[in-house]
Design an enzyme around this catalytic site. Structure first.
Site, PDB file in Angstrom:
ATOM      1  N   GLY A 247      -5.922 -88.734 -28.760  1.00 48.60           N
ATOM      2  CA  GLY A 247      -4.926 -89.717 -29.170  1.00 48.60           C
ATOM      3  C   GLY A 247      -5.220 -90.382 -30.504  1.00 48.60           C
TER       4      GLY A 247
ATOM      5  N   CYS B  84      22.829 -77.512 -15.047  1.00 44.25           N
ATOM      6  CA  CYS B  84      23.194 -76.714 -16.223  1.00 44.25           C
ATOM      7  C   CYS B  84      24.429 -75.875 -15.888  1.00 44.25           C
ATOM      8  CB  CYS B  84      22.034 -75.809 -16.614  1.00 44.25           C
ATOM      9  SG  CYS B  84      22.487 -74.554 -17.838  1.00 44.25           S
TER      10      CYS B  84
ATOM     11  N   CYS C 227      23.133 -71.919 -15.979  1.00 42.83           N
ATOM     12  CA  CYS C 227      22.190 -71.326 -15.024  1.00 42.83           C
ATOM     13  C   CYS C 227      22.048 -72.169 -13.769  1.00 42.83           C
ATOM     14  CB  CYS C 227      20.827 -71.117 -15.675  1.00 42.83           C
ATOM     15  SG  CYS C 227      19.883 -72.630 -15.881  1.00 42.83           S
TER      16      CYS C 227
ATOM     17  N   CYS D  77      21.283 -76.124 -20.482  1.00 47.69           N
ATOM     18  CA  CYS D  77      19.838 -76.254 -20.712  1.00 47.69           C
ATOM     19  C   CYS D  77      19.528 -76.368 -22.205  1.00 47.69           C
ATOM     20  CB  CYS D  77      19.101 -75.008 -20.215  1.00 47.69           C
ATOM     21  SG  CYS D  77      18.837 -74.959 -18.457  1.00 47.69           S
TER      22      CYS D  77
ATOM     23  N   CYS E 179      16.780 -71.100 -19.571  1.00 52.42           N
ATOM     24  CA  CYS E 179      18.138 -70.841 -19.128  1.00 52.42           C
ATOM     25  C   CYS E 179      18.389 -69.334 -19.009  1.00 52.42           C
ATOM     26  CB  CYS E 179      19.107 -71.468 -20.117  1.00 52.42           C
ATOM     27  SG  CYS E 179      20.778 -71.643 -19.486  1.00 52.42           S
TER      28      CYS E 179
END
Ligand SMILES: Nc1ncnc2c1ncn2[C@@H]1O[C@H](COP(=O)(O)OP(=O)(O)OP(=O)(O)O)[C@@H](O)[C@H]1O
Ligand SMILES: [Mg+2]
Lengths: 386, 297, 259
Positions: free
Chosen positions: B31, B240, B243, B265, B271
């Site tokens: 970080g 979605c 899909c 998606c 997808c």
């Protein structure tokens, strides 16, 4: 039925083909040659070399042609090329005092050793479009001095001789290089000057101008501006002496600024310094103003103006960085935008629902308008369903 | 100049070594933003120069590279960066998340969970999570050094006081390994939980701002919040349309100017893989299954 | 109200020079927990300089300042590292500026201003932060309905009260105030003083209050320190010094107020 967009690759290829076509322009007109750019658009080439940080008029001319005259784009091309070049070392400081000047003017003295040399300047031209340039021209041969020019010592050296201006610090170790090490704040003057020398002319011009208008005033006098060729030398370890590599055209500006001093230290003028590749007087002068403004803190002066704030100036002076980041806004951001859209819709629904509820309480005694409310609620439900 | 004139993956080996040193330091201090001498790349700053330098420095000849922008392999900038590495490194590329060893991304984390051995490289525009609260680098570095992060919570407090919610939807700040406050790059906060204890190595490169940071595998990544206003991911109310996937991030596609829209998606590989496996949404074409599969670029 | 406990703050020979000019010189005193010390003197006598050195906002040219931390150990303030110093500044100490704009975040709501110190020390419950902010706004007589307004929408007196609330929310043990009632009109001043006196007494705060207004000193402080040309020329219990000044300069100061 829906089919997602495809074919990004072909679109890019076609866009670049069209770009090449547009760059060439009307094929009935002769194609511009880099030598023409290097020979006739010299000031554009100088700017691209200075901000591209690479002294190579040929590369700069090709870059200008490739960029269709967009100088920041050309600077970007030169920078990207420069990164791929090996770094051999650090040259000796160039001796601008020994410069073969083509132009040298001082605003602080009427006359001085070496004289005032106007050289090839736009100054005092009347800015009227010269329609003769629409055709071909054969300018008269330049006037030549009867005798070689006298050596021109620096104006600041004359002042320094009398102790009237702060001395330049002795040459320290090899200066830093912000293209090799990340810039950390506070940055020393070596790195500040490097950043300014590579910096955007327009940004420096505006900052320099702002100091004249009172945002970090430095009471500057143009001690001297000189343009000419200098020798570049590199110290050869194995030989034990410096060997010349070639010559560069540079512009140098030395500003003589407000004095400092106190009860114990006698007053002295202070310096602001500008140096660029090529003939870039505006840039060198702006740089000298900003260099001096950035020294305000070191000199114990009041600070707070943009030109005096090194984090502000150094973080925003580079036009290749600036243009990349400003222009990246045109890249797709629809994923983040979708997240924001979702939130704004949600908050609007919640607010409207709260409003409806509040109105509902108030309207309880006024059944006449209940229909409107029901209509609003229905709209909201529909929106919520989406 | 031809591609052959450049080193493998464009950068010279010395530069790569310098960048790898910065990456190692970043991994050692999860970080923490490590300054590095970012090079000027042949693409504009802000267009992924940080990610490209990180990828160039870690790429080996056997790597399989995937590049996405907005979750899609086919967005113009993703195409352009993939092409750059095909040209300069000649590595194999893929659009399949599971097959990639290095994935460079802008704004998304793939839906398919990443595995040990994979590296996710993020393109970062502004690495400093405190930048919009405190513009000065000298001050923000001090705030990180002293872990003085109260101001970030003040910002979240203001959001709730004003809007009733934490109004940050992307680039949502996280605490890494309980020590450094980190900007996850402008991914939607939907993706934040995927960073937490991910098996993959996550590297972040900010070229213009000259910073590299990292989240090593299996590291704690916690999104900032309040006990009584816990962190929540963006939600979608429908699956979605192509899909039928649920619990994934969706793009809104405007179909006409009368409010017609659909949600699909954002992760195109996810997808297409699902469609190839026979999953269908409400607006999918019944025959698109065959061609919906993977492309080999 | 001196106690037999060790002092909270100990200043020894504190000196601050600006080049050749004297900011303050050779100032020595003890401050005990719960004690309010007023620093008075004419303009330029070194009051603000002393305050900024005591609160570690400026480094002394000479002298030593020790502070008894919550664990009872006295520490040399200028030997603390930056992290310790900043923690002290935002938890155990408060600093009330004459100009509330210097002590407030003007773009952040009153609630956020009061809550900042709580969040800085790890409070992570929005509801509790808000409750505490509401409680403190009440204590400084700001209506709860103003909690989401920024200080820009506040009057001068309200801003000053908000600044006080923001400082006191972490229950500091020592508060520095530089002319806390300066710049306010007389009726507003009186109300603020009343409020401050109540808070200081209720919370058992120690305070060092810089003022050139002897009425403020009389109302708020237990002890008083009179400064002139950077030096402390007279010190003692407030009533004693004001009613029966020893030094001719103090007599002049007191007289000029009375006339
Ligand atoms: N930053 C500085 N640089 C130089 N001299 C200073 C500085 N600050 C204060 N001084 C000088 O130190 C002396 C004490 O100033 P100080 O501000 O402490 O006075 P004060 O008692 O707070 O006055 P006032 O009641 O007007 O606020 C004055 O002579 C002042 O000019
Ligand atoms: Mg004062």
């Amino acid at each position: 039925m829906y089919v997602a967009v495809k074919g990004g690759e072909r679109a890019i290829d076609n866009a670049h083909r069209l770009l090449a076509h547009e760059r060439r322009g009307d094929p009935a007109i002769a194609e511009i040659a880099p030598e023409q750019i290097a020979g006739q658009l010299t000031l554009a080439v100088d700017r691209v070399m200075a901000e591209g940080s690479l002294y190579d008029p040929e590369i700069a001319a090709i870059a200008i042609k490739q960029a269709r005259g967009d100088l920041i784009e050309a600077i970007f091309l030169v920078r990207a090329y420069r990164t791929t070049l090996p770094r051999f070392g650090c040259s000796q400081p160039v001796d601008t005092g020994a410069m073969q000047v083509v132009r040298r003017v001082s605003a602080t003295y009427k006359d001085l050793p070496g004289g005032q040399v106007l050289g090839p300047t736009f100054d005092y031209t009347h800015r009227l479009i010269d329609f003769d340039l629409a055709g071909t021209t054969t300018p008269a041969a330049p006037a030549e001095a009867a005798a070689p020019l006298d050596p021109a010592p620096h104006v600041t050296a004359l002042l320094d001789g009398e102790g009237l201006i702060e001395s330049n610090p002795d040459r320290a170790a090899e200066p830093g290089d912000l293209t090799r090490e990340p810039l950390a704040f506070p940055a020393g003057r070596d790195l500040r000057l490097q950043a300014l020398a590579r910096g955007d002319e327009g940004f420096l011009l505006a900052l320099g101008y702002s100091t004249q208008r009172g945002y970090g005033r430095t009471h500057a006098f143009a001690g001297e501006i000189r343009i000419g060729d200098v020798e570049v030398e590199v110290f050869a370890e194995e030989l034990g002496f410096a060997v010349p590599l070639g010559r560069l055209r540079v512009t140098e500006c030395e500003m003589v600024n407000q004095f400092k001093g106190s009860a114990t230290v006698p007053p002295q003028f202070t310096r602001g310094y500008g140096l660029t590749f090529g003939q870039l007087e505006r840039k060198a002068m702006s740089m000298a103003l900003v260099d001096r403004a950035l020294r305000a803190e070191d000199l114990g002066e009041e600070t707070g103006s943009p030109a005096q704030d090194q984090e502000f100036v150094l973080s925003h002076v580079d036009n290749v960085q600036a243009t990349g980041f400003v222009e990246h806004l045109k890249l797709p951001h629809y994923v983040d935008f979708q997240a924001e859209l979702g939130l704004v819709r949600q908050m609007r629904r919640e607010q409207a629902a709260a409003q409806t509820e509040a109105d509902g309480r108030a309207e309880a005694d006024k059944p006449a308008e209940a229909d409107d409310l029901a209509a609003t609620a229905a709209t909201l439900d529909r929106e919520a369903a989406e | 100049m031809t591609a052959a004139a450049y080193n493998f993956a464009y950068l010279d080996e010395q530069t790569k070594r310098m960048i790898r040193r910065a990456i190692l330091k970043a991994i050692a201090i999860p970080g923490y933003q490590v300054p590095f001498a970012s090079r000027e790349m042949p693409m504009p700053y802000g267009w992924g120069t940080g990610g490209v330098q990180v990828t160039a420095s870690i790429l080996g000849r056997d790597d399989v590279l995937k590049v996405i922008d907005q979750g899609s392999d086919d967005t113009t900038n993703a195409v352009s960066i993939r092409k750059f590495f095909q040209k300069t490194a000649g590595v194999a590329t893929t659009t399949a998340t599971a097959e990639a060893t290095v994935i460079q991304t802008r704004h998304r984390i793939p839906e398919t969970p990443l595995q040990a051995g994979q590296v996710l490289v993020y393109q970062v525009p502004i690495p400093e999570p405190l930048r919009f609260l405190e513009p000065r680098e000298t001050e923000t570095r001090k705030m990180h050094a002293l872990a003085e992060y109260g101001l970030m919570h003040v910002k979240l407090y203001e959001d709730i006081a004003r809007h009733g919610h934490i109004a940050t939807t992307y680039a949502y700040p996280v605490m890494v390994a309980g020590r450094y406050l980190m900007d996850p790059s402008p991914t939607p906060k939907f993706d934040n939980p995927k960073m937490h204890r991910s098996a993959a190595l996550q590297l972040f490169g900010a070229g213009r701002e000259k910073r590299i940071y990292a989240v090593p595998p299996h590291t704690e990544v916690v999104s900032l919040d309040f006990e009584d206003h816990p962190f929540e991911v963006n939600r979608f109310e429908q699956p979605c349309a192509l899909c039928g996937a649920e619990g994934v991030y969706l793009d809104e596609v405007v179909l006409d100017d009368r409010g017609g829209r659909m949600f699909v998606c954002s992760d195109t590989d996810h997808c297409e893989t699902r469609q190839a496996a026979g999953h269908r949404g409400t607006m999918a074409s019944p025959i698109a299954a065959g061609e919906g599969g993977r492309r080999a670029d | 109200m001196p106690t037999d406990e060790a002092p909270l703050l100990m200043a020894r020979g504190v000196t601050k020079l600006y080049g050749h000019r004297i900011g303050c010189q050779d100032v020595t005193f003890d401050l005990h927990a719960g004690e309010v010390l007023a620093v008075v003197g004419e303009s330029g006598s070194g009051k603000s300089t002393l305050l900024s050195v005591l609160s570690t906002r400026a480094e002394p040219s000479a002298g030593r300042i020790e502070y008894r931390m919550r664990d009872g150990v006295a520490r040399d303030l200028f030997r603390l590292n930056e992290a310790e110093r900043r923690l002290l500044l935002r938890t155990d100490w408060g600093f009330v500026h004459q100009d509330p704009r210097e002590g407030l975040r003007m773009g952040i709501s009153a609630g956020g201003n009061v809550g900042e110190r709580l969040m800085a020390v790890g409070e992570r419950h929005y509801g509790r932060i808000r409750e505490t902010a509401i409680d403190w706004l009440g204590r400084v007589e700001i209506d709860e309905s103003r909690i989401d307004d920024t200080p820009r929408a506040y009057s001068g007196g309200m801003r000053q009260r908000l600044q006080i609330a923001r400082n006191l929310v972490t229950a500091p043990r020592l508060v520095f105030m530089d002319e806390p009632t300066g710049g306010l009109d007389v009726s507003v001043q009186a109300r603020l003083l009343d409020l401050l006196r109540g808070l200081v007494a209720d919370l058992g705060l120690a305070a060092i209050v810089v003022t050139h207004d002897l009425a403020v000193a009389r109302l708020l402080s237990h002890r008083i320190m009179v400064m002139r040309h950077g030096r402390v020329i007279e010190t003692g219990l407030t009533d004693q010094v004001l009613d029966d000044p020893r030094e001719p300069y103090t007599q002049l100061l007191v007289a000029s107020v009375l006339t």
